[in-house]
Design a protein around this motif. Structure first.
Motif, PDB file in Angstrom:
ATOM      1  N   PRO A 399       0.809  -1.225   0.000  1.00 49.50           N
ATOM      2  CA  PRO A 399       0.000   0.000   0.000  1.00 49.50           C
ATOM      3  C   PRO A 399       0.837   1.267   0.000  1.00 49.50           C
ATOM      4  CG  PRO A 399      -0.019  -1.014   2.179  1.00 49.50           C
ATOM      5  CD  PRO A 399       0.635  -1.998   1.247  1.00 49.50           C
ATOM      6  N   THR A 400       2.045   1.183   0.588  1.00 52.83           N
ATOM      7  CA  THR A 400       2.928   2.353   0.591  1.00 52.83           C
ATOM      8  C   THR A 400       3.380   2.684  -0.820  1.00 52.83           C
ATOM      9  OG1 THR A 400       3.700   1.746   2.807  1.00 52.83           O
ATOM     10  CG2 THR A 400       5.033   3.323   1.568  1.00 52.83           C
ATOM     11  N   VAL A 401       3.739   1.652  -1.580  1.00 49.17           N
ATOM     12  CA  VAL A 401       4.186   1.847  -2.970  1.00 49.17           C
ATOM     13  C   VAL A 401       3.045   2.380  -3.835  1.00 49.17           C
ATOM     14  CG1 VAL A 401       4.959   0.642  -5.052  1.00 49.17           C
ATOM     15  CG2 VAL A 401       6.046   0.155  -2.857  1.00 49.17           C
ATOM     16  N   ILE A 402       1.853   1.773  -3.704  1.00 52.54           N
ATOM     17  CA  ILE A 402       0.718   2.213  -4.519  1.00 52.54           C
ATOM     18  C   ILE A 402       0.322   3.643  -4.163  1.00 52.54           C
ATOM     19  CG2 ILE A 402      -1.696   1.775  -5.085  1.00 52.54           C
ATOM     20  CD1 ILE A 402      -1.193  -1.187  -4.492  1.00 52.54           C
ATOM     21  N   GLY A 403       0.264   3.946  -2.866  1.00 46.33           N
ATOM     22  CA  GLY A 403      -0.099   5.294  -2.439  1.00 46.33           C
ATOM     23  C   GLY A 403       0.916   6.329  -2.866  1.00 46.33           C
ATOM     24  N   TYR A 404       2.211   6.000  -2.787  1.00 45.49           N
ATOM     25  CA  TYR A 404       3.259   6.936  -3.198  1.00 45.49           C
ATOM     26  C   TYR A 404       3.139   7.233  -4.694  1.00 45.49           C
ATOM     27  CZ  TYR A 404       7.898   8.904  -4.055  1.00 45.49           C
ATOM     28  OH  TYR A 404       8.928   9.726  -4.434  1.00 45.49           O
ATOM     29  N   ALA A 405       2.941   6.176  -5.480  1.00 43.37           N
ATOM     30  CA  ALA A 405       2.835   6.367  -6.930  1.00 43.37           C
ATOM     31  C   ALA A 405       1.633   7.241  -7.261  1.00 43.37           C
ATOM     32  CB  ALA A 405       2.717   5.015  -7.629  1.00 43.37           C
ATOM     33  N   SER A 406       0.527   7.025  -6.581  1.00 44.14           N
ATOM     34  CA  SER A 406      -0.684   7.794  -6.862  1.00 44.14           C
ATOM     35  C   SER A 406      -0.509   9.271  -6.518  1.00 44.14           C
ATOM     36  CB  SER A 406      -1.860   7.209  -6.073  1.00 44.14           C
ATOM     37  OG  SER A 406      -3.042   7.894  -6.346  1.00 44.14           O
ATOM     38  N   THR A 407       0.177   9.555  -5.397  1.00 44.63           N
ATOM     39  CA  THR A 407       0.337  10.936  -4.948  1.00 44.63           C
ATOM     40  C   THR A 407       1.446  11.666  -5.685  1.00 44.63           C
ATOM     41  OG1 THR A 407      -0.495  10.414  -2.736  1.00 44.63           O
ATOM     42  CG2 THR A 407       0.841  12.406  -2.953  1.00 44.63           C
ATOM     43  N   HIS A 408       2.603  11.036  -5.826  1.00 46.90           N
ATOM     44  CA  HIS A 408       3.784  11.734  -6.342  1.00 46.90           C
ATOM     45  C   HIS A 408       4.018  11.541  -7.839  1.00 46.90           C
ATOM     46  CE1 HIS A 408       5.032  12.871  -2.300  1.00 46.90           C
ATOM     47  NE2 HIS A 408       4.762  11.642  -1.911  1.00 46.90           N
ATOM     48  N   LEU A 409       3.383  10.522  -8.434  1.00 49.45           N
ATOM     49  CA  LEU A 409       3.535  10.309  -9.865  1.00 49.45           C
ATOM     50  C   LEU A 409       2.257  10.619 -10.624  1.00 49.45           C
ATOM     51  CD1 LEU A 409       5.604   6.966  -9.863  1.00 49.45           C
ATOM     52  CD2 LEU A 409       6.446   9.327  -9.934  1.00 49.45           C
ATOM     53  N   GLY A 410       1.217  10.999  -9.886  1.00 52.77           N
ATOM     54  CA  GLY A 410      -0.034  11.384 -10.529  1.00 52.77           C
ATOM     55  C   GLY A 410      -0.905  10.225 -10.952  1.00 52.77           C
ATOM     56  N   SER A 411      -0.456   9.003 -10.748  1.00 50.95           N
ATOM     57  CA  SER A 411      -1.215   7.822 -11.135  1.00 50.95           C
ATOM     58  C   SER A 411      -0.717   6.633 -10.330  1.00 50.95           C
ATOM     59  CB  SER A 411      -1.057   7.541 -12.631  1.00 50.95           C
ATOM     60  OG  SER A 411      -1.567   6.269 -12.962  1.00 50.95           O
ATOM     61  N   SER A 412      -1.618   5.705 -10.058  1.00 48.67           N
ATOM     62  CA  SER A 412      -1.222   4.496  -9.333  1.00 48.67           C
ATOM     63  C   SER A 412      -0.642   3.432 -10.253  1.00 48.67           C
ATOM     64  CB  SER A 412      -2.437   3.922  -8.595  1.00 48.67           C
ATOM     65  OG  SER A 412      -3.459   3.574  -9.525  1.00 48.67           O
ATOM     66  N   ALA A 413      -0.485   3.759 -11.559  1.00 49.97           N
ATOM     67  CA  ALA A 413      -0.066   2.765 -12.544  1.00 49.97           C
ATOM     68  C   ALA A 413       1.260   2.106 -12.182  1.00 49.97           C
ATOM     69  CB  ALA A 413       0.015   3.394 -13.932  1.00 49.97           C
ATOM     70  N   MET A 414       2.282   2.898 -11.835  1.00 45.00           N
ATOM     71  CA  MET A 414       3.584   2.319 -11.523  1.00 45.00           C
ATOM     72  C   MET A 414       3.508   1.422 -10.292  1.00 45.00           C
ATOM     73  SD  MET A 414       5.630   3.022 -13.878  1.00 45.00           S
ATOM     74  CE  MET A 414       7.056   2.293 -13.046  1.00 45.00           C
ATOM     75  N   GLY A 415       2.675   1.811  -9.320  1.00 44.81           N
ATOM     76  CA  GLY A 415       2.483   0.967  -8.142  1.00 44.81           C
ATOM     77  C   GLY A 415       1.847  -0.359  -8.512  1.00 44.81           C
ATOM     78  N   LEU A 416       0.840  -0.324  -9.393  1.00 48.61           N
ATOM     79  CA  LEU A 416       0.174  -1.556  -9.820  1.00 48.61           C
ATOM     80  C   LEU A 416       1.103  -2.426 -10.651  1.00 48.61           C
ATOM     81  CD1 LEU A 416      -3.339  -0.086 -10.708  1.00 48.61           C
ATOM     82  CD2 LEU A 416      -2.710  -1.428  -8.695  1.00 48.61           C
ATOM     83  N   TYR A 417       1.943  -1.802 -11.487  1.00 51.14           N
ATOM     84  CA  TYR A 417       2.924  -2.592 -12.245  1.00 51.14           C
ATOM     85  C   TYR A 417       3.897  -3.295 -11.303  1.00 51.14           C
ATOM     86  CZ  TYR A 417       1.287   0.219 -16.235  1.00 51.14           C
ATOM     87  OH  TYR A 417       0.513   0.826 -17.199  1.00 51.14           O
ATOM     88  N   THR A 418       4.243  -2.615 -10.219  1.00 47.60           N
ATOM     89  CA  THR A 418       5.135  -3.225  -9.234  1.00 47.60           C
ATOM     90  C   THR A 418       4.474  -4.420  -8.576  1.00 47.60           C
ATOM     91  OG1 THR A 418       6.130  -1.058  -8.788  1.00 47.60           O
ATOM     92  CG2 THR A 418       6.518  -2.802  -7.163  1.00 47.60           C
ATOM     93  N   VAL A 419       3.182  -4.292  -8.259  1.00 46.15           N
ATOM     94  CA  VAL A 419       2.434  -5.413  -7.675  1.00 46.15           C
ATOM     95  C   VAL A 419       2.453  -6.608  -8.620  1.00 46.15           C
ATOM     96  CG1 VAL A 419       0.149  -6.204  -6.965  1.00 46.15           C
ATOM     97  CG2 VAL A 419       0.942  -3.935  -6.281  1.00 46.15           C
ATOM     98  N   ALA A 420       2.214  -6.368  -9.904  1.00 43.59           N
ATOM     99  CA  ALA A 420       2.216  -7.457 -10.886  1.00 43.59           C
ATOM    100  C   ALA A 420       3.586  -8.131 -10.961  1.00 43.59           C
ATOM    101  CB  ALA A 420       1.810  -6.919 -12.258  1.00 43.59           C
ATOM    102  N   ALA A 421       4.645  -7.327 -10.954  1.00 37.61           N
ATOM    103  CA  ALA A 421       5.997  -7.880 -11.035  1.00 37.61           C
ATOM    104  C   ALA A 421       6.322  -8.737  -9.814  1.00 37.61           C
ATOM    105  CB  ALA A 421       7.017  -6.749 -11.176  1.00 37.61           C
ATOM    106  N   VAL A 422       5.950  -8.253  -8.628  1.00 37.33           N
ATOM    107  CA  VAL A 422       6.216  -9.014  -7.397  1.00 37.33           C
ATOM    108  C   VAL A 422       5.435 -10.325  -7.406  1.00 37.33           C
ATOM    109  CG1 VAL A 422       5.967  -9.024  -4.893  1.00 37.33           C
ATOM    110  CG2 VAL A 422       6.816  -6.978  -6.055  1.00 37.33           C
ATOM    111  N   SER A 423       4.210 -10.319  -7.924  1.00 36.45           N
ATOM    112  CA  SER A 423       3.412 -11.549  -7.998  1.00 36.45           C
ATOM    113  C   SER A 423       4.092 -12.594  -8.871  1.00 36.45           C
ATOM    114  CB  SER A 423       2.009 -11.244  -8.539  1.00 36.45           C
ATOM    115  OG  SER A 423       1.312 -10.370  -7.674  1.00 36.45           O
ATOM    116  N   ILE A 424       4.578 -12.163 -10.024  1.00 34.63           N
ATOM    117  CA  ILE A 424       5.269 -13.095 -10.922  1.00 34.63           C
ATOM    118  C   ILE A 424       6.549 -13.625 -10.271  1.00 34.63           C
ATOM    119  CG2 ILE A 424       6.529 -13.294 -13.100  1.00 34.63           C
ATOM    120  CD1 ILE A 424       3.546 -13.339 -13.460  1.00 34.63           C
ATOM    121  N   LEU A 425       7.308 -12.754  -9.631  1.00 34.06           N
ATOM    122  CA  LEU A 425       8.534 -13.186  -8.963  1.00 34.06           C
ATOM    123  C   LEU A 425       8.228 -14.179  -7.841  1.00 34.06           C
ATOM    124  CD1 LEU A 425      10.488  -9.794  -8.770  1.00 34.06           C
ATOM    125  CD2 LEU A 425      11.004 -11.770 -10.224  1.00 34.06           C
TER     126      LEU A 425
END
Length: 442
Positions: A399-425
């Motif tokens: 949630p920290t990664v998703i929230g940071y991406a949403s606030t500081h990058l203007g979109s939660s997309a990078m946070g969600l991509y990170t979630v997908a990558a961690v799931s595959i790993l």
């Protein structure tokens, strides 16, 4: 001699039927109530996602701050998980659940009165500390009543409470936000915490009155029924002794242990999207009615429950765990990674949430079939506890990664991509890090 020791208990068909009847009675007595308690636990843990639709603007909470607060729940949970289980072993499940459920119900209800981000952080830490030990405590409690051969199916039924909580909490939370906003001068999100928190405290009082700590204390069992349970548990204990390893330190020297730990670390990442962020994602797609958001959020849990059952059934039939877990990880990643592209399309969004939820639930249910089959019995108790505790870091980071991406990058997309990558790993950690021959179930 060893073969004779590890053989199943010799008994006639009549004795087998008698034992089945006893365990049917025990299951009917204990499981429905514990199932209800777990449903309440997950509702109190996840209703923050619905409250977020209203309360963040009231207390000045950014998405990054919200994500941090969500993660702090797991910090409190980690700190008190092991001490809580030690407490349960000493004083019994009745007093332990009384403490856990009354405290978490009151803390959850008291969250209705937070007015600043700091107070929100404190409430989340306290909620995690209060709930800590509930799930592992129930798993330990099952070992007092059920031998290993019967415990797996009971645990599987118990864990479906996660699906039921999602199906119930969405429509109920949406209805509370829609119907009670402003009632008696209380905001909708405040009613949400109060009305969904207090039932847990009441259930804690009921647990003390209704549950029985151990079979020998059960006035609702005859002496013959207690003897049957004791016989099977003693046989189970003898089998465990034969598989004993020297210590947990032996397992810690093996890289496979860390592959397992990372695999469990990956599971909470997808769960945060499903349990916490889904209501906000649905709202941003254009659905503004809270009741509709609640109804839509229940659909992924219905689909996920069916997929979890089918995936588990296939895994049990083939006794194959690794690739089934990988399949769940792939589903979770696919569902999450395309969410940003479907952000303005409600139908596509629900489909993707169904895929993500199915993957997450499949990963969760399949994972806990692997450590007991890989670790020796003596090591398993400490090893599973350690894997569970370390894995909670995923609940802090996601949630920290998703929230940071949403606030500081203007979109939660990078946070969600990170979630997908961690799931595959996480899936790869099981497939590549744990050889099939290391899982001893055949």
């Amino acid at each position: 001699m060893q073969a004779a020791q590890t053989a199943p208990i010799d008994r006639t068909s009549a004795e087998s039927a008698e034992a089945a009847a006893v365990y049917g009675r025990v299951t009917a007595r204990l499981l429905p109530f514990l199932f209800l308690c777990y449903v309440l636990a997950y509702i109190d843990r996840a209703n923050i996602g619905f409250a977020h639709l209203q309360f963040s603007r009231d207390i000045g909470l950014s998405d990054a701050s919200f994500g941090l607060g969500v993660g702090l729940f797991y910090a409190g949970y980690m700190l008190f998980e092991v001490p809580s289980n030690i407490f349960l072993e000493r004083v019994g499940v009745r007093k332990t659940l009384l403490r856990i459920m009354v405290l978490w119900g009151l803390v959850s209800a008291a969250t209705a009165f937070v007015q600043t981000p700091f107070q929100f952080y404190l409430a989340r830490v306290l909620l995690g500390a209060a709930e800590a030990g509930f799930f592992p405590g129930i798993i330990l409690y099952f070992t007092y009543w059920f031998p290993a051969a019967r415990r797996a199916r009971v645990t599987a039924i118990f864990m479906t409470a996660i699906c039921v909580s999602g199906i119930i909490s969405g429509p109920v939370s949406g209805l509370i936000l829609k119907s009670l906003s402003g009632a008696f001068g209380v905001k909708g999100w405040q009613w949400l915490f109060i009305l969904e928190g207090l039932p847990s405290a009441i259930a804690g009082l009921a647990a003390y009155a209704f549950l029985t700590d151990r079979p020998e204390h059960a006035t609702w069992l005859s002496d013959r029924e207690k003897q049957i349970i004791r016989r099977e548990l003693e046989h189970d204990a003898r089998v465990k002794e034969e598989r004993a390893h020297p210590s947990i330190w032996a397992a810690l020297k093996e890289p496979r242990f860390y592959f397992l730990t990372f695999a469990y670390f990956s599971v909470p990442w997808a769960s945060i999207v499903v349990h916490v962020w889904a209501p906000s994602v649905i709202q941003k797609s254009g659905v503004t009615n809270y009741w509709y958001i609640g109804l839509l959020s229940a659909i992924p849990y219905i689909v996920g429950a069916v997929v979890m059952y089918l995936l588990g059934k296939s895994s049990d039939r083939t006794l194959e765990r690794r690739w089934h877990f990988m399949f769940g990880a792939i589903l979770a990643a696919i569902g999450v990674v395309f969410l940003p592209a479907a952000s303005s399309q409600p139908v596509a969004l629900i489909v993707l949430l169904c895929i993500a939820t199915s993957g997450y639930l499949g990963m969760l249910s399949l994972f806990w079939s692997i450590p007991p089959a890989y670790l020796s019995t003596t090591v398993a108790a400490a090893g599973i506890g350690l894997i569970s505790s370390v894995g909670q870091f995923g609940g802090i980071l996601a949630p920290t990664v998703i929230g940071y991406a949403s606030t500081h990058l203007g979109s939660s997309a990078m946070g969600l991509y990170t979630v997908a990558a961690v799931s595959i790993l996480g899936g790869l950690a099981v497939v590549l890090g744990i050889p099939a021959r290391a899982i001893n179930e055949r």
